[in-house]
Motif scaffolding. Sequence first.
Motif, mmCIF file in Angstrom:
data_model
loop_
_atom_site.group_PDB
_atom_site.id
_atom_site.type_symbol
_atom_site.label_atom_id
_atom_site.label_comp_id
_atom_site.label_asym_id
_atom_site.label_seq_id
_atom_site.Cartn_x
_atom_site.Cartn_y
_atom_site.Cartn_z
ATOM 1 N N GLY A 73 8.849 -35.176 23.168
ATOM 2 C CA GLY A 73 10.094 -35.767 22.700
ATOM 3 C C GLY A 73 9.986 -36.585 21.424
ATOM 4 O O GLY A 73 10.959 -37.211 21.010
ATOM 5 N N TYR A 74 8.824 -36.589 20.776
ATOM 6 C CA TYR A 74 8.656 -37.318 19.513
ATOM 7 C C TYR A 74 9.014 -36.379 18.364
ATOM 8 O O TYR A 74 8.161 -35.702 17.806
ATOM 9 C CB TYR A 74 7.223 -37.848 19.376
ATOM 10 C CG TYR A 74 6.942 -38.989 20.312
ATOM 11 C CD1 TYR A 74 7.104 -40.302 19.898
ATOM 12 C CD2 TYR A 74 6.538 -38.749 21.619
ATOM 13 C CE1 TYR A 74 6.858 -41.359 20.767
ATOM 14 C CE2 TYR A 74 6.295 -39.796 22.498
ATOM 15 C CZ TYR A 74 6.464 -41.092 22.060
ATOM 16 O OH TYR A 74 6.227 -42.139 22.926
ATOM 17 N N ASN A 75 10.305 -36.340 18.038
ATOM 18 C CA ASN A 75 10.813 -35.367 17.076
ATOM 19 C C ASN A 75 10.933 -35.886 15.655
ATOM 20 O O ASN A 75 11.270 -35.136 14.752
ATOM 21 C CB ASN A 75 12.167 -34.844 17.560
ATOM 22 C CG ASN A 75 12.010 -34.051 18.837
ATOM 23 O OD1 ASN A 75 11.221 -33.114 18.892
ATOM 24 N ND2 ASN A 75 12.726 -34.438 19.880
ATOM 25 N N THR A 76 10.678 -37.173 15.449
ATOM 26 C CA THR A 76 10.765 -37.748 14.116
ATOM 27 C C THR A 76 9.372 -38.130 13.644
ATOM 28 O O THR A 76 8.666 -38.892 14.295
ATOM 29 C CB THR A 76 11.684 -38.990 14.108
ATOM 30 O OG1 THR A 76 13.007 -38.582 14.470
ATOM 31 C CG2 THR A 76 11.718 -39.640 12.734
ATOM 32 N N CYS A 77 8.988 -37.575 12.511
ATOM 33 C CA CYS A 77 7.709 -37.908 11.880
ATOM 34 C C CYS A 77 8.025 -38.531 10.534
ATOM 35 O O CYS A 77 8.793 -37.985 9.745
ATOM 36 C CB CYS A 77 6.866 -36.641 11.693
ATOM 37 S SG CYS A 77 5.332 -36.925 10.792
ATOM 38 N N ALA A 78 7.432 -39.704 10.313
ATOM 39 C CA ALA A 78 7.667 -40.396 9.043
ATOM 40 C C ALA A 78 6.351 -40.934 8.506
ATOM 41 O O ALA A 78 5.396 -41.162 9.249
ATOM 42 C CB ALA A 78 8.650 -41.547 9.251
ATOM 43 N N TYR A 79 6.335 -41.124 7.215
ATOM 44 C CA TYR A 79 5.200 -41.742 6.544
ATOM 45 C C TYR A 79 5.720 -43.003 5.876
ATOM 46 O O TYR A 79 6.850 -43.021 5.366
ATOM 47 C CB TYR A 79 4.590 -40.793 5.509
ATOM 48 C CG TYR A 79 4.006 -39.567 6.159
ATOM 49 C CD1 TYR A 79 2.679 -39.554 6.571
ATOM 50 C CD2 TYR A 79 4.789 -38.440 6.395
ATOM 51 C CE1 TYR A 79 2.144 -38.446 7.195
ATOM 52 C CE2 TYR A 79 4.255 -37.325 7.021
ATOM 53 C CZ TYR A 79 2.934 -37.327 7.425
ATOM 54 O OH TYR A 79 2.403 -36.235 8.044
ATOM 55 N N MET A 80 4.904 -44.043 5.897
ATOM 56 C CA MET A 80 5.344 -45.313 5.337
ATOM 57 C C MET A 80 4.284 -45.881 4.412
ATOM 58 O O MET A 80 3.120 -46.009 4.796
ATOM 59 C CB MET A 80 5.633 -46.313 6.460
ATOM 60 C CG MET A 80 6.043 -47.688 5.967
ATOM 61 S SD MET A 80 6.321 -48.841 7.320
ATOM 62 C CE MET A 80 7.924 -48.261 7.874
ATOM 63 N N GLY A 81 4.704 -46.208 3.199
ATOM 64 C CA GLY A 81 3.859 -46.929 2.268
ATOM 65 C C GLY A 81 4.112 -48.413 2.454
ATOM 66 O O GLY A 81 5.271 -48.845 2.502
ATOM 67 N N ILE A 82 3.045 -49.185 2.596
ATOM 68 C CA ILE A 82 3.180 -50.619 2.870
ATOM 69 C C ILE A 82 2.619 -51.428 1.701
ATOM 70 O O ILE A 82 1.473 -51.253 1.303
ATOM 71 C CB ILE A 82 2.447 -50.984 4.181
ATOM 72 C CG1 ILE A 82 3.060 -50.200 5.353
ATOM 73 C CG2 ILE A 82 2.484 -52.493 4.422
ATOM 74 C CD1 ILE A 82 2.319 -50.369 6.667
ATOM 75 N N TYR A 83 3.462 -52.298 1.184
ATOM 76 C CA TYR A 83 3.064 -53.255 0.154
ATOM 77 C C TYR A 83 2.703 -54.557 0.867
ATOM 78 O O TYR A 83 3.416 -54.981 1.781
ATOM 79 C CB TYR A 83 4.217 -53.545 -0.805
ATOM 80 C CG TYR A 83 4.664 -52.368 -1.636
ATOM 81 C CD1 TYR A 83 4.144 -52.163 -2.908
ATOM 82 C CD2 TYR A 83 5.633 -51.484 -1.160
ATOM 83 C CE1 TYR A 83 4.575 -51.096 -3.686
ATOM 84 C CE2 TYR A 83 6.071 -50.419 -1.932
ATOM 85 C CZ TYR A 83 5.534 -50.229 -3.190
ATOM 86 O OH TYR A 83 5.960 -49.173 -3.954
#
Length: 161
Positions: A73-83
């Motif tokens: 059920g984990y249908n959202t994949c995102a990548y995050m750049g962190i400052y």
Amino acid sequence: MKSNDYLEEKPADIDELDEKILKLITKNARIPFLEVARECGVSGAAIHQRVQRLLNIGVVHGSEFVVSPQKLGYNTCAYMGIYLDKAKYHTQVAEALRNIPEVVECHYTTGPYAIFVKIQTKTNKHLKRLIDEQLQDIEGIARTETFMSLEMDFKRQVPIK
């Protein structure tokens, strides 16, 4: 941190038989050693010893089943750049990220971001809640940029010569 942590790691000393074994076991981690032995033209004991050596010198590590996030059920994949507010916060921020199960990868990076993470959530709303209620509250994070993955085209291991 040890003084040699910044040194580049030298490639392991592997031969053609090791390469052939690696090609077979990375295609199918559950392949029986006897089948690998037949493909390589050596004994099962030789394969067992070679694989053990490859494990001991760190060429391969672990054996795991890979869970399909979508099937759970984990249908959202995102990548995050962190400052970060300051570079010195990278260790404490990474530790805080480690406590968020939906953060499945964390990398220290060069370029505009100090840290780059991969996040798996059930929905876009779940992702927004995670960002608002957990990620933005981590001390040391100045701001973030999030990128949504629409679809993964492929994923693979590094080539074996």
